[in-house]
Design a protein around this motif. Structure first.
Motif, PDB file in Angstrom:
ATOM      1  N   PHE A  98      -2.739  -0.197   8.325  1.00 22.95           N
ATOM      2  CA  PHE A  98      -1.786  -1.355   8.787  1.00 22.95           C
ATOM      3  C   PHE A  98      -2.218  -2.591   8.732  1.00 22.95           C
ATOM      4  O   PHE A  98      -1.391  -3.541   8.105  1.00 22.95           O
ATOM      5  N   LEU A 142       1.940   0.011   4.654  1.00 19.39           N
ATOM      6  CA  LEU A 142       2.637   0.773   5.638  1.00 19.39           C
ATOM      7  C   LEU A 142       2.768   2.207   5.550  1.00 19.39           C
ATOM      8  O   LEU A 142       2.955   2.974   6.606  1.00 19.39           O
ATOM      9  N   ILE A 196       4.458  -0.551  13.186  1.00 20.59           N
ATOM     10  CA  ILE A 196       4.366  -0.041  11.813  1.00 20.59           C
ATOM     11  C   ILE A 196       6.103  -0.459  11.121  1.00 20.59           C
ATOM     12  O   ILE A 196       6.509  -1.049  10.157  1.00 20.59           O
TER      13      ILE A 196
END
Length: 265
Positions: free
Chosen positions: A202, A207, A238
């Motif tokens: 992250f 992602l 996310i």
């Protein structure tokens, strides 16, 4: 742990003072081990009684000259002081525990204490000494084929590298830790590693990988009943970064619901 279970354990300990302590050294050593185990359980439950029980175990172990019990008690006390931020006191107990364990040839136990010392230095912000102690402990764990402990050392190294934002080195150590946790079938530890790896992805703005590892962490957290909210929160972040606000809201709501249930249960 709720207050009633904590009170029960404390009463059991009080009862042991008057009834459980037998006269022979052999039976006393069993009592020392039981007290240390109680201290560990209460420490994990963040109970204020843990330190008193660990000190009692240390006192009894010294009376009967039970060095293995002395080393264990000293380590327990060090862990409790470290959790309270009393690093100077913790280090003194850790060093004495390590010395005691080495005096009886317990190199594996001494390495475990050195691992704890490495974590202490990381918490203090002394990264150089953290690495020195963690790596030294890892070498002994590897020599002894103590893979569960080796996994813990790699995880602590990963956390230390992550704190310095050395993402690649952190990832390397997390993946080594994960390999051994999988072999040991330690679901709680596996979930923690999946979460840490997801967080690194992250931070690196990967992602897709972050979401994949977060889902694996969430699955294991749900199986173990631990820290599900943390995984949901990361998944929400996310999704939000990916501009998938509907999914982000869903994860946030799930996390809030679980948090409220746990807070009022």
């Amino acid at each position: 742990m709720n207050s009633s279970s904590g009170s029960y354990l404390f009463l059991v300990w009080l009862f042991s003072l008057f009834y459980v302590l037998p006269s022979s050294a052999q039976k006393d050593s069993v009592t020392v081990n039981n007290l240390n185990e109680r201290a560990w359980q209460l420490y994990r439950a963040i109970s204020p009684d843990a330190l008193d029980i660990a000190y009692h175990a240390l006192q009894l172990a010294r009376q009967i000259q039970y060095k293995a019990g002395i080393g264990n008690s000293l380590n327990r006390i060090g862990l409790i002081h470290r959790s309270k931020g009393a690093y100077k006191e913790a280090l003194l107990y850790f060093e004495e525990s390590k010395k005691t364990r080495l005096s009886i040839g317990d190199t594996l136990g001494a390495a475990g204490v050195q691992n704890n010392i490495g974590v202490l230095y990381r918490l203090k912000g002394d990264v150089k000494k953290a690495y020195e102690n963690l790596l030294a402990a890892a070498r002994i764990f590897e020599q002894k084929k103590a893979f569960k402990y080796l996994a813990n050392a790699y995880e602590n190294l990963g956390i230390t590298f992550e704190g310095e934002e050395k993402w690649d080195k952190a990832m390397d150590n997390y993946e080594l830790a994960l390999e051994y946790h999988v072999k040991e079938k330690d679901s709680v530890a596996m979930a923690s590693i999946y979460y840490n790896i997801a967080a690194i992805y992250f931070y690196k703005d990967n992602l897709k990988q972050a979401e994949s590892y977060s889902q694996q962490a969430l699955r294991l957290y749900r199986q173990t009943g631990l820290w599900e909210v943390d995984a949901l929160s990361l998944l929400a972040n996310i999704a939000s970064s990916a501009k998938d606000y509907i999914t982000a809201e869903r994860y946030y709501k799930q996390g809030i619901s679980i948090y409220q249930e746990e807070s009022f249960s």
